[in-house]
Design a protein around this motif. Structure first.
Motif, PDB file in Angstrom:
ATOM      1  N   GLN A  20       0.845  -1.192   0.000  1.00  0.00           N
ATOM      2  CA  GLN A  20       0.000   0.000   0.000  1.00  0.00           C
ATOM      3  C   GLN A  20       0.886   1.249   0.000  1.00  0.00           C
ATOM      4  O   GLN A  20       0.973   1.971   1.002  1.00  0.00           O
ATOM      5  N   PRO A  21       1.564   1.549  -1.102  1.00  0.00           N
ATOM      6  CA  PRO A  21       2.399   2.748  -1.163  1.00  0.00           C
ATOM      7  C   PRO A  21       1.560   4.006  -0.995  1.00  0.00           C
ATOM      8  O   PRO A  21       0.466   4.121  -1.554  1.00  0.00           O
ATOM      9  N   ASP A  22       2.071   4.954  -0.220  1.00  0.00           N
ATOM     10  CA  ASP A  22       1.385   6.220   0.049  1.00  0.00           C
ATOM     11  C   ASP A  22       2.072   7.311  -0.770  1.00  0.00           C
ATOM     12  O   ASP A  22       3.212   7.694  -0.492  1.00  0.00           O
ATOM     13  N   LEU A  23       1.373   7.823  -1.798  1.00  0.00           N
ATOM     14  CA  LEU A  23       1.983   8.797  -2.703  1.00  0.00           C
ATOM     15  C   LEU A  23       2.317  10.121  -2.028  1.00  0.00           C
ATOM     16  O   LEU A  23       3.173  10.863  -2.505  1.00  0.00           O
ATOM     17  N   SER A  24       1.652  10.425  -0.930  1.00  0.00           N
ATOM     18  CA  SER A  24       1.900  11.706  -0.268  1.00  0.00           C
ATOM     19  C   SER A  24       3.191  11.716   0.540  1.00  0.00           C
ATOM     20  O   SER A  24       3.593  12.753   1.064  1.00  0.00           O
ATOM     21  N   THR A  25       3.871  10.581   0.637  1.00  0.00           N
ATOM     22  CA  THR A  25       5.088  10.491   1.451  1.00  0.00           C
ATOM     23  C   THR A  25       6.356  10.528   0.618  1.00  0.00           C
ATOM     24  O   THR A  25       7.424  10.146   1.097  1.00  0.00           O
ATOM     25  N   ASP A 197      -1.139   0.218  -8.200  1.00  0.00           N
ATOM     26  CA  ASP A 197      -2.201   0.494  -7.224  1.00  0.00           C
ATOM     27  C   ASP A 197      -1.582   1.159  -6.001  1.00  0.00           C
ATOM     28  O   ASP A 197      -0.696   0.574  -5.352  1.00  0.00           O
ATOM     29  N   VAL A 198      -2.050   2.349  -5.662  1.00  0.00           N
ATOM     30  CA  VAL A 198      -1.482   3.117  -4.557  1.00  0.00           C
ATOM     31  C   VAL A 198      -2.596   3.783  -3.755  1.00  0.00           C
ATOM     32  O   VAL A 198      -3.763   3.738  -4.108  1.00  0.00           O
ATOM     33  N   ILE A 199      -2.190   4.410  -2.664  1.00  0.00           N
ATOM     34  CA  ILE A 199      -3.082   5.251  -1.857  1.00  0.00           C
ATOM     35  C   ILE A 199      -2.569   6.678  -1.952  1.00  0.00           C
ATOM     36  O   ILE A 199      -1.371   6.923  -1.797  1.00  0.00           O
ATOM     37  N   LYS A 200      -3.456   7.609  -2.247  1.00  0.00           N
ATOM     38  CA  LYS A 200      -3.018   8.997  -2.411  1.00  0.00           C
ATOM     39  C   LYS A 200      -2.545   9.611  -1.103  1.00  0.00           C
ATOM     40  O   LYS A 200      -1.703  10.504  -1.099  1.00  0.00           O
ATOM     41  N   GLY A 201      -3.106   9.161   0.006  1.00  0.00           N
ATOM     42  CA  GLY A 201      -2.638   9.622   1.309  1.00  0.00           C
ATOM     43  C   GLY A 201      -3.074  11.030   1.642  1.00  0.00           C
ATOM     44  O   GLY A 201      -4.095  11.532   1.168  1.00  0.00           O
ATOM     45  N   THR A 202      -2.264  11.707   2.477  1.00  0.00           N
ATOM     46  CA  THR A 202      -2.615  13.037   2.980  1.00  0.00           C
ATOM     47  C   THR A 202      -2.117  14.116   2.040  1.00  0.00           C
ATOM     48  O   THR A 202      -0.965  14.098   1.611  1.00  0.00           O
ATOM     49  N   LYS A 203      -2.994  15.056   1.723  1.00  0.00           N
ATOM     50  CA  LYS A 203      -2.644  16.126   0.797  1.00  0.00           C
ATOM     51  C   LYS A 203      -3.247  17.438   1.271  1.00  0.00           C
ATOM     52  O   LYS A 203      -4.397  17.491   1.692  1.00  0.00           O
ATOM     53  N   ASN A 223     -10.946  28.066   2.317  1.00  0.00           N
ATOM     54  CA  ASN A 223      -9.913  27.651   3.255  1.00  0.00           C
ATOM     55  C   ASN A 223      -9.094  26.479   2.714  1.00  0.00           C
ATOM     56  O   ASN A 223      -9.555  25.697   1.887  1.00  0.00           O
ATOM     57  N   GLN A 224      -7.886  26.388   3.223  1.00  0.00           N
ATOM     58  CA  GLN A 224      -7.035  25.248   2.886  1.00  0.00           C
ATOM     59  C   GLN A 224      -7.571  24.008   3.581  1.00  0.00           C
ATOM     60  O   GLN A 224      -7.950  24.041   4.743  1.00  0.00           O
ATOM     61  N   GLU A 225      -7.630  22.912   2.835  1.00  0.00           N
ATOM     62  CA  GLU A 225      -8.148  21.673   3.384  1.00  0.00           C
ATOM     63  C   GLU A 225      -7.041  20.630   3.466  1.00  0.00           C
ATOM     64  O   GLU A 225      -6.089  20.650   2.696  1.00  0.00           O
ATOM     65  N   ILE A 226      -7.187  19.741   4.427  1.00  0.00           N
ATOM     66  CA  ILE A 226      -6.273  18.606   4.543  1.00  0.00           C
ATOM     67  C   ILE A 226      -7.115  17.344   4.414  1.00  0.00           C
ATOM     68  O   ILE A 226      -8.056  17.127   5.164  1.00  0.00           O
ATOM     69  N   LYS A 227      -6.757  16.522   3.440  1.00  0.00           N
ATOM     70  CA  LYS A 227      -7.564  15.344   3.147  1.00  0.00           C
ATOM     71  C   LYS A 227      -6.676  14.106   3.106  1.00  0.00           C
ATOM     72  O   LYS A 227      -5.590  14.140   2.551  1.00  0.00           O
ATOM     73  N   THR A 228      -7.158  13.028   3.729  1.00  0.00           N
ATOM     74  CA  THR A 228      -6.469  11.747   3.642  1.00  0.00           C
ATOM     75  C   THR A 228      -7.307  10.809   2.783  1.00  0.00           C
ATOM     76  O   THR A 228      -8.407  10.420   3.167  1.00  0.00           O
ATOM     77  N   ASP A 229      -6.770  10.484   1.611  1.00  0.00           N
ATOM     78  CA  ASP A 229      -7.476   9.636   0.658  1.00  0.00           C
ATOM     79  C   ASP A 229      -6.927   8.214   0.780  1.00  0.00           C
ATOM     80  O   ASP A 229      -5.790   7.941   0.428  1.00  0.00           O
ATOM     81  N   THR A 230      -7.742   7.285   1.307  1.00  0.00           N
ATOM     82  CA  THR A 230      -7.293   5.906   1.526  1.00  0.00           C
ATOM     83  C   THR A 230      -7.846   4.939   0.487  1.00  0.00           C
ATOM     84  O   THR A 230      -7.676   3.725   0.616  1.00  0.00           O
ATOM     85  N   VAL A 231      -8.517   5.463  -0.544  1.00  0.00           N
ATOM     86  CA  VAL A 231      -9.034   4.595  -1.602  1.00  0.00           C
ATOM     87  C   VAL A 231      -7.872   4.077  -2.450  1.00  0.00           C
ATOM     88  O   VAL A 231      -6.993   4.839  -2.850  1.00  0.00           O
ATOM     89  N   ILE A 232      -7.859   2.777  -2.705  1.00  0.00           N
ATOM     90  CA  ILE A 232      -6.818   2.211  -3.574  1.00  0.00           C
ATOM     91  C   ILE A 232      -7.067   2.695  -4.993  1.00  0.00           C
ATOM     92  O   ILE A 232      -8.126   2.447  -5.567  1.00  0.00           O
ATOM     93  N   THR A 233      -6.105   3.385  -5.550  1.00  0.00           N
ATOM     94  CA  THR A 233      -6.266   4.022  -6.847  1.00  0.00           C
ATOM     95  C   THR A 233      -5.218   3.507  -7.826  1.00  0.00           C
ATOM     96  O   THR A 233      -4.040   3.411  -7.489  1.00  0.00           O
ATOM     97  N   THR A 234      -5.654   3.169  -9.025  1.00  0.00           N
ATOM     98  CA  THR A 234      -4.726   2.780 -10.087  1.00  0.00           C
ATOM     99  C   THR A 234      -4.268   4.039 -10.806  1.00  0.00           C
ATOM    100  O   THR A 234      -5.075   4.748 -11.388  1.00  0.00           O
TER     101      THR A 234
END
Length: 468
Positions: A20-25, A197-203, A223-234
């Protein structure tokens, strides 16, 4: 086998289904892209190196235009009939990552307690481009392009040293390439994208309510938003392009093969494809085997070693096969499929006779017996959609369920790209809807459209639909 290759095989082996690689890291160490696992803080993933045209030991590029021609004869009642098979093939080498670099990366991440694995790659999307006549733009050529893995070859979870790429050309495309070669003006380009297949993570980003706000000044109340996307995305994890430059005056790169009654030995006439693992349509399957037989010149059966596709190697979906001895083109071949499931169950199907030697043998499981639906979608954007200043890319995010899990598959069009059309293949649960959203990206601002229903196999995105 060198110590380095042994190290790669052992060190980078990973199980793609659990990664589960996290792209935000993303971080850069020793010039290499590194990503952390979303759930395991001591597990990191290393992105594969760049690809480039491969050369022989004497410096000759591994590049060939193979033109095969069959001419009918009175013996077989097809006098004057001509069949052509044009294949453009070239070697592609992956940038190697030396062992001392890997050790330095591991030490900087935390030392021996850190697991550094290869980024799990499920497929590599490719496009071959040629200059368009009378303009500076380029156009796509060929079809059925794929990296060929020879029968029995090993793939190390996305890290390989060299492979042959093969793409089929229409007669007029082969003539264009031949003319360029003869004039010494070969100017092809090869674009590729590693898909996984990855997880977008926190952005962190500014969510805007209008697409125009992506490239206009936004109001203070947004406002600036902080979102954690845990959906597995291709996603296409890394996209690059390299030019194919060959001194065609120095090297002969055209091969013409006239075939009448038999296929010469070692000629790679067959391409076998299986997308059961690339498209994840058979989660129950571990191994798929194919046995092929043909008739030799002495009228005896010539058999190939079993061709093997593995669930642990989803990026290997095309294998080239050649017979060790000459076989008769005028006689049909036959093949048989065997399947091994994860629970050990084996099923062998009946032999299938195939008259046509030119067509690709596709042993992907048919949809009749599946709980999943495969949908091939062509996504096209109009040129003006990426001309707005401040817009860096356009994403079409498809949402669907597979095995009752919500998944996402994004098609990305980058600014200043020549590619305005892309194809994707989605595998979803039967009778579940596929929807998509349009994402307009610019710097730290993102506009996300309302969801649209995807009922056709073609999606056109234009400025009016986005709201520009």
């Amino acid at each position: 086998m060198s110590k380095f290759i042994v190290f790669v095989i052992l060190f980078f082996q990973t199980f793609i289904s659990k990664a589960q690689p996290d792209l935000s890291t993303k971080i850069i160490i020793e010039g290499k892209e590194i990503y952390r696992d979303f759930r395991k803080p001591n597990v990191y993933y290393l992105m594969p190196g760049k690809l480039q045209l491969a050369n022989e030991s004497d410096g000759k590029p591994k590049f060939f235009l193979i033109a095969s021609r069959y001419t009918g004869t009175s013996v077989y009642g097809d006098v004057g009939e001509k069949k052509f098979r044009n294949i453009l093939q070239f070697g592609v080498a992956m940038e190697t990552i030396e062992m001392d670099v890997v050790k330095k990366i591991q030490n900087q991440l935390g030392g021996k307690d850190i697991s550094l694995l290869s980024m799990p790659i499920k497929n590599i999307e490719t496009i071959v481009m040629i200059p368009a006549s009378g303009s500076e733009s380029k156009k796509q050529i060929g079809k059925d392009g794929a990296f060929l893995s020879t029968s029995g070859a090993e793939n190390n979870a996305g890290f390989w040293k060299e492979r042959m790429y093969s793409i089929h050309l229409e007669n007029f495309e082969a003539e264009l390439v031949t003319l360029m070669i003869k004039q010494g003006k070969l100017a092809l380009s090869f674009s590729y994208a590693f898909v996984g297949d990855v997880i977008k993570g926190t952005k962190k980003y500014k969510q805007v309510s209008s697409p125009r706000q992506v490239f206009q000044s936004i109001t203070p109340e947004i406002n600036q938003e902080i979102k954690t996307d845990t959906v597995i995305t291709t996603l296409a994890l890394k996209s690059e392009t390299f030019s194919i430059n060959v001194d065609t005056q120095k090297w002969n790169v055209i091969r013409k093969i006239d075939i009448n009654e038999n296929i010469p030995p070692a000629y790679s006439v067959l391409e076998v494809r299986c997308y059961d693992f690339t498209n994840q349509i058979r989660p129950d399957l571990a191994v798929k085997l194919l046995d092929i037989e043909a008739i030799g010149l002495n009228n005896l059966i010539v058999s190939l070693p079993s061709i093997k596709f593995l669930s642990s190697e989803p990026s290997v979906n095309t294998i080239a096969a050649s017979f060790p001895f000459a076989v008769k083109l005028t006689k049909p071949l036959r093949y048989r499929i065997s399947e091994y499931k994860h629970d050990g169950e084996r099923k062998t199907y009946d032999w299938v006779k195939k008259e046509n030697w030119v067509e690709i043998i596709d042993i992907t499981t048919t949809l009749d017996s599946l709980k999943f639906l495969t949908k091939d979608i062509e996504v096209e954007i109009t040129p003006e959609t990426l001309t707005q200043q401040g817009v860096s890319s356009l994403e079409i995010a498809f949402f669907y369920t597979y095995n009752k899990k919500l998944l996402q598959n994004n098609v990305v069009f980058a600014k200043n790209s020549d590619v305005l059309s892309k194809k994707i293949s989605l595998v979803s649960d039967v009778q579940t809807p596929i929807n998509y959203k349009i994402l307009v990206n610019g710097n730290d601002k993102v506009y996300e459209s309302k969801p649209f229903s995807c009922t056709e196999n073609y999606v056109l995105i234009n400025s009016k639909q986005i709201g520009f």
